[in-house]
Design an enzyme around this catalytic site. Structure first.
Site, PDB file in Angstrom:
ATOM      1  N   CYS A  87       0.822  -1.218   0.000  1.00 59.85           N
ATOM      2  CA  CYS A  87       0.000   0.000   0.000  1.00 59.85           C
ATOM      3  C   CYS A  87       0.853   1.263   0.000  1.00 59.85           C
ATOM      4  CB  CYS A  87      -0.942  -0.008   1.192  1.00 59.85           C
ATOM      5  SG  CYS A  87      -1.915  -1.520   1.270  1.00 59.85           S
ATOM      6  N   HIS A 336      -9.427   3.853  -0.708  1.00 55.60           N
ATOM      7  CA  HIS A 336      -8.071   3.318  -0.611  1.00 55.60           C
ATOM      8  C   HIS A 336      -7.773   2.341  -1.761  1.00 55.60           C
ATOM      9  CE1 HIS A 336      -4.309   2.106   0.981  1.00 55.60           C
ATOM     10  NE2 HIS A 336      -4.692   1.150   1.788  1.00 55.60           N
TER      11      HIS A 336
END
Lengths: 388, 388
Positions: A87, A336
């Protein structure tokens, strides 16, 4: 090393974008950033792109070439590089792009981040995200990311007296901010009660403590600071860049309430920029779970260790607080799409520093920080951006 | 930008290494490179790693953090970055590592490449590799890499009169070289007849025209040239680095017999190094299929366009020829753990330039070149290395 500026930003809507492909999303973000910078294709020397797992999400690797191709820039044989650190892929792509301009090897560089996560079903998305943890020592035994962060939350509550309500306040604040962001995945108000009473995912975290599975992309245009004025008057300087690692698995750390990678990456970035935490006017931090934002504001030095929950409850991290955190809505409300997140954070800070953040504008913002985490903190990238 | 040297190399055995894990392989290669350079863990400023698809091959992303962790360097919070551009991932990781040292942001950097491909069955490995092609416009319709390169071979035969036997000569030569390389995947002699009569994969390419599915890893240690002598006397300089892209899908190109990404990456590298093709004493090129080596030696300027087959047949590319190509055995015989390949190529050139290549040593080698391709030529990275 040369000073480097960000001269253009572009971002797509974040959300469940079933009508837009991976290549359509990254091309849209890149095109917006190029138009914002006032440059043309022929000005571009290189492309960088952050993406976590297109090999699993859309069955495609070789993303650098894909992005050059989908944007038509392959005609000029422009070098393109994909960077992956879970991420933190976006933040790390920004760092590589920054180094390539600072080194003098390239002048104008476009850096994008992208992920298309909703083409697989929910359980598979969770499996894919678990590849950011230690597959052999964590994921194999059934530990998912909500579970890892739940353990961190429980420990933080035990060590520092952080309350369940304080965790919820992070989500409430970020949803309030997301209401003001037209590109956010979620634009609806929630309350502490609704967080507490939502479906439990991993005790103490409910589904409203977790960031969503999103599609989206964001892009930036970088240029040497001394050439930036040729293209645009809207210039923000990258004054600090830091990166650090930690053990991949959570069990490899002495203390799970502090992310040492954050502390070290921030130390590097603050040192390079010549600023301290108190000089930061706003920050976009990696709130993949509510507890992660509390860790972040502590580890970045905005509040003392253990006081992140209290500071949030007191409203200090709201847009009108003394240290506004995630005015974009953060990962929690803005969404996200993992590879896009690090770039989207920088895009938000640039808009804030240019005074173009509309209803969510932080007053008198001159110095901003981005904080992008990979996995449960095994990678951290921190950037400090300043108005020129 | 500072001059950059390679001061250490490490490579594992390549092959079907079922008893060694991904993390064991990259740690072994990195440890060998560190020992070769005479450095210690505390000297290292950053790690880079190239890997194509660990997400599909071993179910693990976040490879940068994994490598820091498995090597114990996470204790020092060393920044680690994964780079992916399909089979050019290793070469591109080397380029990013090079830029990071040249820029001055890091001094001592370890760069590795790794792939563990034999933990999936053959058909799945082919599916995974097909993700380096255009999934929506090539792989979706059933085109595999052997098929793409077969089309290139057929066209090259049509345009330039290249013969089936000339293709086979590439494999024969590389197997002869592999016999001399203790780390090679295949160490057995083959003949033109055995190539022609092997199982057909995609006409005209038989299984002996194709590089294998391999496991393996390689690593290098980079340092600023002016500090390299502090650590070792065995110094090779990176005198040129070039990178370019092309359309992801083969159908996007005017001509499939020339890889424009190779031509452009080589142009950059030659220009930076101030050398011409005739100055190169040996090259490790991307012979994923026999036709690929013929294209490479043409596109790199070692022979005229269309004469690659003839030059190979005449023995000019043998270890004792006027332009030795793939003395290591190349991808064909040394093996092709895709993410490791670009680093392994550089490791071989360094050993050759140091006069440490044993039985396969190219005489009087002072300048070498590496050529690493992603997909069917959508990415190319070229490096030129020189004896200091």
């Amino acid at each position: 090393m040369r000073d480097v500026a960000i001269i253009g930003v572009g971002i797509t809507k974040f959300g469940e974008l079933w009508d837009k492909s991976f290549r359509a999303l990254i091309t849209e973000a890149g095109t917006k950033a190029i138009l914002d910078a006032g440059i043309e294709g022929k000005d571009i020397d290189a492309l960088f792109v952050g993406s976590m797992s297109p090999g699993r999400f859309i069955g495609q690797e070789h993303i650098g070439a894909l992005v050059a191709d989908s944007s038509g820039l392959h005609v000029m044989n422009i070098p393109t590089t994909r960077v992956e650190n879970a991420c933190a892929s976006g933040g790390l792509a920004l760092r590589q792009a920054y180094i390539s301009v600072a080194s003098g090897i390239h002048d104008i560089v476009v850096v994008g981040g992208v992920e298309k996560m909703t083409d697989v079903i929910g359980g598979e998305a969770t499996d894919i995200l678990a590849m950011a943890a230690d597959q052999e020592w964590e994921a194999f035994f059934g530990v998912t990311f909500p579970a890892l962060y739940a353990m961190i939350a429980r420990r933080h509550m035990h060590e520092y007296g952080t309350t369940r309500e304080q965790l919820a306040e992070v989500a409430v604040k970020n949803h309030d901010n997301g209401l003001l962001n037209p590109n956010a995945h979620f634009r609806r108000k929630i309350t502490v009660d609704s967080v507490l009473n939502a479906t439990m995912v991993a005790d103490p975290l409910t589904v409203l403590d977790c960031s969503p599975i999103s599609d989206g992309a964001a892009a930036l245009v970088l240029a040497p600071l001394d050439k930036a004025k040729q293209y645009t008057d809207k210039i923000v300087k990258i004054s600090g860049s830091g990166q650090a690692s930690d053990s991949l698995a959570l069990h490899g750390r002495e203390d799970i309430c502090t992310f040492k990678a954050t502390v070290e990456a921030a130390r590097q970035a603050y040192k390079q920029a010549g600023v301290e935490p108190k000089d930061i006017d706003l920050a976009e931090v990696h709130d993949c779970f509510t507890i992660a934002e509390i860790l972040a504001i502590e580890d970045l030095g905005f509040v003392k260790k253990g006081e992140g929950g209290k500071a949030t409850e007191e409203g200090r991290t709201r847009i009108d607080g003394d240290i506004p955190i995630n005015p974009s809505g953060g990962l929690k409300a803005k969404g996200h799409p993992v590879g896009a997140t690090g770039i989207a954070q920088a895009a938000e800070v640039v808009l804030q520093l240019r005074g173009e953040a509309g209803e969510r504008q932080v007053k008198d913002a001159e110095i901003g920080l981005t904080h992008n985490i990979g996995g449960s903190g095994a990678t951290c990238v921190v950037h400090i951006l300043e108005v020129v």
